[in-house]
Motif scaffolding. Structure first.
Motif, PDB file in Angstrom:
ATOM      1  N   ASP A  73       0.829  -1.213   0.000  1.00 45.02           N
ATOM      2  CA  ASP A  73       0.000   0.000   0.000  1.00 45.02           C
ATOM      3  C   ASP A  73       0.863   1.263   0.000  1.00 45.02           C
ATOM      4  O   ASP A  73       0.516   2.264  -0.651  1.00 45.02           O
ATOM      5  CB  ASP A  73      -0.919   0.006   1.232  1.00 45.02           C
ATOM      6  N   THR A  74       1.971   1.212   0.745  1.00 42.69           N
ATOM      7  CA  THR A  74       2.868   2.373   0.789  1.00 42.69           C
ATOM      8  C   THR A  74       3.434   2.661  -0.590  1.00 42.69           C
ATOM      9  O   THR A  74       3.467   3.816  -1.040  1.00 42.69           O
ATOM     10  CB  THR A  74       4.015   2.132   1.790  1.00 42.69           C
ATOM     11  N   ARG A  75       3.868   1.612  -1.287  1.00 40.80           N
ATOM     12  CA  ARG A  75       4.443   1.811  -2.626  1.00 40.80           C
ATOM     13  C   ARG A  75       3.392   2.364  -3.587  1.00 40.80           C
ATOM     14  O   ARG A  75       3.710   3.219  -4.436  1.00 40.80           O
ATOM     15  CB  ARG A  75       5.012   0.481  -3.140  1.00 40.80           C
ATOM     16  N   LYS A  76       2.161   1.902  -3.469  1.00 37.72           N
ATOM     17  CA  LYS A  76       1.106   2.425  -4.347  1.00 37.72           C
ATOM     18  C   LYS A  76       0.912   3.925  -4.134  1.00 37.72           C
ATOM     19  O   LYS A  76       0.755   4.690  -5.092  1.00 37.72           O
ATOM     20  CB  LYS A  76      -0.210   1.686  -4.084  1.00 37.72           C
ATOM     21  N   LEU A  78       3.125   5.996  -2.944  1.00 38.32           N
ATOM     22  CA  LEU A  78       4.325   6.678  -3.442  1.00 38.32           C
ATOM     23  C   LEU A  78       4.237   6.868  -4.962  1.00 38.32           C
ATOM     24  O   LEU A  78       4.466   7.958  -5.480  1.00 38.32           O
ATOM     25  CB  LEU A  78       5.581   5.886  -3.075  1.00 38.32           C
ATOM     26  N   ASP A  79       3.914   5.791  -5.667  1.00 42.17           N
ATOM     27  CA  ASP A  79       3.824   5.858  -7.126  1.00 42.17           C
ATOM     28  C   ASP A  79       2.730   6.820  -7.584  1.00 42.17           C
ATOM     29  O   ASP A  79       2.865   7.486  -8.613  1.00 42.17           O
ATOM     30  CB  ASP A  79       3.561   4.470  -7.709  1.00 42.17           C
ATOM     31  N   ALA A  80       1.655   6.894  -6.807  1.00 40.11           N
ATOM     32  CA  ALA A  80       0.543   7.774  -7.175  1.00 40.11           C
ATOM     33  C   ALA A  80       0.806   9.237  -6.811  1.00 40.11           C
ATOM     34  O   ALA A  80       0.035  10.125  -7.187  1.00 40.11           O
ATOM     35  CB  ALA A  80      -0.739   7.293  -6.485  1.00 40.11           C
ATOM     36  N   GLY A  81       1.878   9.479  -6.042  1.00 40.44           N
ATOM     37  CA  GLY A  81       2.189  10.841  -5.631  1.00 40.44           C
ATOM     38  C   GLY A  81       1.345  11.336  -4.480  1.00 40.44           C
ATOM     39  O   GLY A  81       1.280  12.542  -4.220  1.00 40.44           O
ATOM     40  N   THR A  82       0.682  10.410  -3.767  1.00 40.15           N
ATOM     41  CA  THR A  82      -0.206  10.804  -2.666  1.00 40.15           C
ATOM     42  C   THR A  82       0.406  10.524  -1.294  1.00 40.15           C
ATOM     43  O   THR A  82      -0.216  10.816  -0.275  1.00 40.15           O
ATOM     44  CB  THR A  82      -1.548  10.066  -2.763  1.00 40.15           C
ATOM     45  N   TYR A  83       1.613   9.965  -1.273  1.00 39.22           N
ATOM     46  CA  TYR A  83       2.221   9.633   0.023  1.00 39.22           C
ATOM     47  C   TYR A  83       2.522  10.912   0.798  1.00 39.22           C
ATOM     48  O   TYR A  83       3.126  11.856   0.274  1.00 39.22           O
ATOM     49  CB  TYR A  83       3.510   8.835  -0.171  1.00 39.22           C
ATOM     50  N   LYS A 184      20.467  18.517 -11.015  1.00 39.57           N
ATOM     51  CA  LYS A 184      20.961  17.187 -11.403  1.00 39.57           C
ATOM     52  C   LYS A 184      19.894  16.105 -11.333  1.00 39.57           C
ATOM     53  O   LYS A 184      20.102  15.012 -11.857  1.00 39.57           O
ATOM     54  CB  LYS A 184      22.153  16.798 -10.519  1.00 39.57           C
ATOM     55  N   VAL A 185      18.800  16.381 -10.653  1.00 34.77           N
ATOM     56  CA  VAL A 185      17.713  15.401 -10.571  1.00 34.77           C
ATOM     57  C   VAL A 185      16.571  15.891 -11.452  1.00 34.77           C
ATOM     58  O   VAL A 185      15.991  16.940 -11.187  1.00 34.77           O
ATOM     59  CB  VAL A 185      17.230  15.219  -9.114  1.00 34.77           C
ATOM     60  N   LYS A 186      16.266  15.138 -12.483  1.00 34.02           N
ATOM     61  CA  LYS A 186      15.223  15.539 -13.427  1.00 34.02           C
ATOM     62  C   LYS A 186      13.915  14.781 -13.224  1.00 34.02           C
ATOM     63  O   LYS A 186      12.903  15.160 -13.790  1.00 34.02           O
ATOM     64  CB  LYS A 186      15.717  15.333 -14.865  1.00 34.02           C
ATOM     65  N   ASP A 187      13.946  13.728 -12.419  1.00 36.36           N
ATOM     66  CA  ASP A 187      12.746  12.928 -12.168  1.00 36.36           C
ATOM     67  C   ASP A 187      11.806  13.717 -11.256  1.00 36.36           C
ATOM     68  O   ASP A 187      12.104  13.940 -10.078  1.00 36.36           O
ATOM     69  CB  ASP A 187      13.142  11.597 -11.526  1.00 36.36           C
ATOM     70  N   LYS A 188      10.672  14.127 -11.790  1.00 34.19           N
ATOM     71  CA  LYS A 188       9.748  14.976 -11.024  1.00 34.19           C
ATOM     72  C   LYS A 188       9.176  14.253  -9.811  1.00 34.19           C
ATOM     73  O   LYS A 188       8.836  14.879  -8.804  1.00 34.19           O
ATOM     74  CB  LYS A 188       8.624  15.484 -11.931  1.00 34.19           C
ATOM     75  N   ARG A 189       9.055  12.927  -9.883  1.00 33.42           N
ATOM     76  CA  ARG A 189       8.545  12.182  -8.731  1.00 33.42           C
ATOM     77  C   ARG A 189       9.515  12.252  -7.563  1.00 33.42           C
ATOM     78  O   ARG A 189       9.111  12.410  -6.398  1.00 33.42           O
ATOM     79  CB  ARG A 189       8.287  10.725  -9.124  1.00 33.42           C
TER      80      ARG A 189
END
Length: 327
Positions: A73-76, A78-83, A184-189
């Protein structure tokens, strides 16, 4: 032991990893952070460090079992951007000068995630840091910084600019810091998650307080973020061929005359306050001869043929006071 030659000014402090390579590496930066291998290393580190529980009361010894049940559930989230990270628990510890320093204790789950972030982000940033930045870096230590300082003083740089940043970890400007992370970090997540940790808030006496600035000491990510924040200062003074060492927010710059030292203190204050929006403590930022200056609990004195180290008077007094309390 550090090689004193390392301190000789280099013509370039450019990152070992160029921009194109960084972009290639970051195609799956999020997946690197949350890979099973990286998470297991982070989990073992959090367990080994132990530490107090955060606001949720969950201890480090309970983390592995909790993750086994709830990580999906935590990973979900995180991936959804709601953590949403929990606020850190405020702990006040006494400072040697009689004041107090705030430590922030994140929840053990947030320590796990921050540790996983730090493990992946450190190789992105660390190769570009200057050699005389010693705090919280692999293969470098406070003792290395002191040895280099002694070497530089022995080379004739006998005036020391001691720069004191007023409540550095409490005053970090989030926008200024994130703009430097984003270089240097381009990953928006990843950027969004780091920002959420900066804005997680502080829980003190049951009341949650918003954090509009600062990166509380005590989190696995704070040491790396502090080096990223102060790297502009390092690069500026390294490019000017200044002799200096920095360990976190302890900055010492070595020059050959008192007049030069006063000028360098003004330059350092300008960079730190105008460019980085930090606050230099004017009362504690001073120019001293090398035999009066201190660094990380050590002082320096001259003998025939060189410079030697001694325990700084204040550090020696603290040691004696501690022994008295214990005995």
């Amino acid at each position: 032991m550090v090689n004193p030659e390392e301190h000789s000014p280099a013509r370039s402090a450019e990152p070992a990893v160029d921009g194109e390579e960084i972009r290639d590496q970051q195609v799956d930066l999020w997946e690197q952070v949350f890979s099973q291998e990286n998470l297991m290393v982070a989990l073992k580190r959090v367990e080994r460090n132990k530490g107090a529980a955060g606001v949720d009361g969950l201890g480090a010894h309970e983390l592995r079992g909790w993750v086994g049940e709830h990580w999906g559930d935590t990973r979900k989230s995180l991936d959804a951007g709601t953590y949403a990270p929990l606020p850190v628990r405020q702990v006040m510890i006494p400072k040697p000068d009689g004041g107090q320093r705030m430590l922030g204790v994140p929840s053990v789950l947030d320590r796990l995630i921050q540790q996983a972030l730090a493990q992946v982000l450190s190789p992105v940033f660390d190769p570009g840091f200057v050699p005389v930045s010693y705090g919280f870096r692999p293969g470098k230590s406070a003792h290395d910084a002191v040895v280099v300082a002694r070497t530089v003083i022995a080379q004739g740089y006998k005036w020391v600019v001691e720069v004191d940043l007023d409540a550095f970890f409490d005053r970090v400007n989030h926008d200024v810091l994130m703009s430097r992370v984003a270089r240097k970090v381009k990953d928006k997540r990843v950027l969004k998650l780091v920002r959420r940790y900066l804005e997680a808030g502080i829980m003190a006496q049951g009341v949650r307080r918003e954090t509009a600035e600062g990166t509380p000491q005590g989190s696995p990510l704070s040491p790396l973020l502090s080096n990223i924040m102060l790297d502009d200062f390092d690069q500026e003074f390294w490019s000017r061929d200044h002799r200096f060492v920095r360990y976190a927010d302890d900055i010492r710059i070595f020059v050959k005359s008192k007049r030069a030292a006063s000028r360098v203190l003004e330059q350092a204050t300008r960079v730190l306050e105008q460019r980085l929006k930090l606050k230099v403590n004017r009362q504690k930022s001073v120019v001293n001869p090398a035999n009066v200056a201190t660094l990380l609990g050590f002082g320096f004195y001259f003998v025939k043929g060189g410079v030697r180290l001694r325990v700084a008077p204040k550090a020696f007094k603290r040691m004696k006071d501690t022994i008295r309390r214990l005995t």
